[in-house]
Design a protein around this motif. Structure first.
Motif, PDB file in Angstrom:
ATOM      1  N   GLY A 171       0.723  -1.380   0.105  1.00  0.00           N
ATOM      2  CA  GLY A 171       0.069   0.070   0.103  1.00  0.00           C
ATOM      3  C   GLY A 171       0.722   1.399   0.080  1.00  0.00           C
ATOM      4  O   GLY A 171       0.223   2.300   0.263  1.00  0.00           O
ATOM      5  N   CYS A 172       2.172   1.139  -0.273  1.00  0.00           N
ATOM      6  CA  CYS A 172       3.188   2.273  -0.009  1.00  0.00           C
ATOM      7  C   CYS A 172       2.627   3.475  -1.242  1.00  0.00           C
ATOM      8  O   CYS A 172       3.005   4.440  -1.160  1.00  0.00           O
ATOM      9  N   GLU A 173       1.817   3.078  -2.409  1.00  0.00           N
ATOM     10  CA  GLU A 173       1.376   3.933  -3.333  1.00  0.00           C
ATOM     11  C   GLU A 173       0.712   5.047  -2.752  1.00  0.00           C
ATOM     12  O   GLU A 173       0.795   6.315  -3.228  1.00  0.00           O
ATOM     13  N   ALA A 174      -0.089   4.948  -1.775  1.00  0.00           N
ATOM     14  CA  ALA A 174      -0.999   5.881  -1.100  1.00  0.00           C
ATOM     15  C   ALA A 174      -0.392   6.377   0.118  1.00  0.00           C
ATOM     16  O   ALA A 174      -0.896   7.530   0.551  1.00  0.00           O
ATOM     17  N   TRP A 175       1.079   6.355   0.401  1.00  0.00           N
ATOM     18  CA  TRP A 175       1.608   6.935   1.547  1.00  0.00           C
ATOM     19  C   TRP A 175       2.149   8.347   1.362  1.00  0.00           C
ATOM     20  O   TRP A 175       2.483   8.729   0.266  1.00  0.00           O
ATOM     21  N   THR A 176       2.057   9.166   2.405  1.00  0.00           N
ATOM     22  CA  THR A 176       2.657  10.251   2.409  1.00  0.00           C
ATOM     23  C   THR A 176       3.917  10.224   3.264  1.00  0.00           C
ATOM     24  O   THR A 176       3.969  10.082   4.417  1.00  0.00           O
ATOM     25  N   ILE A 177       4.946  10.427   2.677  1.00  0.00           N
ATOM     26  CA  ILE A 177       6.108  10.309   3.271  1.00  0.00           C
ATOM     27  C   ILE A 177       6.854  11.235   3.681  1.00  0.00           C
ATOM     28  O   ILE A 177       7.475  12.108   3.076  1.00  0.00           O
ATOM     29  N   SER A 178       6.836  11.461   5.183  1.00  0.00           N
ATOM     30  CA  SER A 178       7.606  12.777   5.857  1.00  0.00           C
ATOM     31  C   SER A 178       8.954  12.593   6.193  1.00  0.00           C
ATOM     32  O   SER A 178       9.299  11.252   5.922  1.00  0.00           O
ATOM     33  N   LYS A 179       9.644  13.300   6.860  1.00  0.00           N
ATOM     34  CA  LYS A 179      10.982  12.985   7.065  1.00  0.00           C
ATOM     35  C   LYS A 179      11.091  12.036   8.200  1.00  0.00           C
ATOM     36  O   LYS A 179      12.083  11.289   8.134  1.00  0.00           O
ATOM     37  N   GLN A 180      10.271  11.980   9.074  1.00  0.00           N
ATOM     38  CA  GLN A 180      10.001  10.840   9.965  1.00  0.00           C
ATOM     39  C   GLN A 180      10.043   9.643   9.510  1.00  0.00           C
ATOM     40  O   GLN A 180      10.529   8.697   9.836  1.00  0.00           O
ATOM     41  N   ILE A 181       9.022   9.453   8.705  1.00  0.00           N
ATOM     42  CA  ILE A 181       8.797   8.215   8.084  1.00  0.00           C
ATOM     43  C   ILE A 181       9.937   7.896   7.260  1.00  0.00           C
ATOM     44  O   ILE A 181      10.334   6.378   6.974  1.00  0.00           O
ATOM     45  N   LYS A 182      10.604   8.666   6.517  1.00  0.00           N
ATOM     46  CA  LYS A 182      11.559   8.279   5.587  1.00  0.00           C
ATOM     47  C   LYS A 182      12.769   7.717   6.535  1.00  0.00           C
ATOM     48  O   LYS A 182      13.391   6.802   6.289  1.00  0.00           O
ATOM     49  N   ASP A 183      13.012   8.579   7.458  1.00  0.00           N
ATOM     50  CA  ASP A 183      14.075   8.186   8.484  1.00  0.00           C
ATOM     51  C   ASP A 183      13.890   6.614   9.182  1.00  0.00           C
ATOM     52  O   ASP A 183      14.818   5.813   9.273  1.00  0.00           O
ATOM     53  N   LYS A 184      12.608   6.451   9.388  1.00  0.00           N
ATOM     54  CA  LYS A 184      12.052   4.911   9.949  1.00  0.00           C
ATOM     55  C   LYS A 184      12.185   4.059   8.997  1.00  0.00           C
ATOM     56  O   LYS A 184      12.986   2.805   9.252  1.00  0.00           O
ATOM     57  N   LEU A 185      12.064   4.409   7.725  1.00  0.00           N
ATOM     58  CA  LEU A 185      12.183   3.083   6.606  1.00  0.00           C
ATOM     59  C   LEU A 185      13.621   3.070   6.361  1.00  0.00           C
ATOM     60  O   LEU A 185      14.123   1.843   6.278  1.00  0.00           O
ATOM     61  N   GLU A 186      14.552   3.861   6.366  1.00  0.00           N
ATOM     62  CA  GLU A 186      16.016   3.767   5.975  1.00  0.00           C
ATOM     63  C   GLU A 186      16.422   3.148   7.525  1.00  0.00           C
ATOM     64  O   GLU A 186      17.195   2.131   7.084  1.00  0.00           O
ATOM     65  N   ALA A 187      16.112   3.245   8.457  1.00  0.00           N
ATOM     66  CA  ALA A 187      16.694   2.603   9.775  1.00  0.00           C
ATOM     67  C   ALA A 187      15.998   1.128   9.640  1.00  0.00           C
ATOM     68  O   ALA A 187      16.874   0.261   9.976  1.00  0.00           O
ATOM     69  N   THR A 188      14.927   0.862   9.095  1.00  0.00           N
ATOM     70  CA  THR A 188      14.259  -0.615   8.980  1.00  0.00           C
ATOM     71  C   THR A 188      15.186  -1.396   8.095  1.00  0.00           C
ATOM     72  O   THR A 188      15.637  -2.436   8.289  1.00  0.00           O
ATOM     73  N   GLU A 189      15.583  -0.491   6.982  1.00  0.00           N
ATOM     74  CA  GLU A 189      16.430  -1.254   5.991  1.00  0.00           C
ATOM     75  C   GLU A 189      17.674  -1.741   6.515  1.00  0.00           C
ATOM     76  O   GLU A 189      18.229  -2.827   6.147  1.00  0.00           O
ATOM     77  N   ILE A 190      18.495  -0.751   7.198  1.00  0.00           N
ATOM     78  CA  ILE A 190      19.669  -1.010   7.971  1.00  0.00           C
ATOM     79  C   ILE A 190      19.536  -2.196   8.961  1.00  0.00           C
ATOM     80  O   ILE A 190      20.432  -2.838   8.884  1.00  0.00           O
ATOM     81  N   TRP A 191      18.445  -2.407   9.618  1.00  0.00           N
ATOM     82  CA  TRP A 191      18.245  -3.089  10.520  1.00  0.00           C
ATOM     83  C   TRP A 191      18.088  -4.568   9.921  1.00  0.00           C
ATOM     84  O   TRP A 191      18.666  -5.596  10.529  1.00  0.00           O
ATOM     85  N   PHE A 192      17.436  -4.627   8.815  1.00  0.00           N
ATOM     86  CA  PHE A 192      17.416  -5.735   8.290  1.00  0.00           C
ATOM     87  C   PHE A 192      18.775  -6.309   7.835  1.00  0.00           C
ATOM     88  O   PHE A 192      19.182  -7.488   7.744  1.00  0.00           O
ATOM     89  N   LEU A 193      19.697  -5.409   7.202  1.00  0.00           N
ATOM     90  CA  LEU A 193      20.996  -5.673   6.838  1.00  0.00           C
ATOM     91  C   LEU A 193      21.840  -6.326   7.965  1.00  0.00           C
ATOM     92  O   LEU A 193      22.714  -7.077   7.824  1.00  0.00           O
ATOM     93  N   ARG A 194      21.706  -5.452   9.115  1.00  0.00           N
ATOM     94  CA  ARG A 194      22.273  -5.902  10.273  1.00  0.00           C
ATOM     95  C   ARG A 194      22.049  -7.474  10.640  1.00  0.00           C
ATOM     96  O   ARG A 194      22.831  -8.316  11.229  1.00  0.00           O
TER      97      ARG A 194
END
Length: 144
Positions: free
Chosen positions: A30-53
């Motif tokens: 459902g990401c096509e309908a998201w409005t991505i704020s700075k906080q959400i962008k940071d959380k998504l990037e942190a999640t991506e790094i968490w997966f790699l860790r």
């Protein structure tokens, strides 16, 4: 998926592909309908790094920067970029249909807007990603 993603006997490339095939689609539902704020962008990037860790078995107490983790995994941050590409594709789909979704997205509905700070629209988020004039160019090009 934890047993597969943290298994030492499976190559890192295979584990990254498993992450990309099984975990990321669930995350981006459902990401096509998201409005991505700075906080959400940071959380998504942190999640991506968490997966790699987790894949590389690097504990959060280890003193490794995110850049070192990305270099170790031989990967770049791509989750937010993928979401933005999906959003632009979905926006083009909406603009071609010219139904209720088109009216809502372009803001051509009759009536008054509510008081207070206005909510961020999908086009606002895409404007910051593409650049200020590119969204209107994209909208007019799709319209023709």
């Amino acid at each position: 998926m934890k047993t597969i993603l943290t298994n030492k006997h499976i190559s890192i490339e295979t584990r990254k592909r498993a992450l990309q095939c099984y975990i990321e689609p669930v995350l981006m539902y459902g990401c096509e309908a998201w409005t991505i704020s700075k906080q959400i962008k940071d959380k998504l990037e942190a999640t991506e790094i968490w997966f790699l860790r987790r894949i590389l078995r690097i504990p959060w107490t280890a003193k490794k920067t995110n850049e070192r983790v990305l270099n170790e995994a031989n990967k770049r941050k791509s989750l937010v970029r993928t979401i933005r590409k999906r959003q632009t594709t979905f926006l083009g789909h909406i603009m071609r249909r010219e139904k209720l979704e088109y009216l809502i997205t372009t803001g051509k509905l009759e009536g008054k807007r509510s008081r207070g700070r206005q909510r961020e629209k999908i086009t606002d988020g895409l404007a910051t990603w593409l650049g200020p004039g590119r969204v209107t160019e994209t909208l007019t090009a799709v319209k023709k």
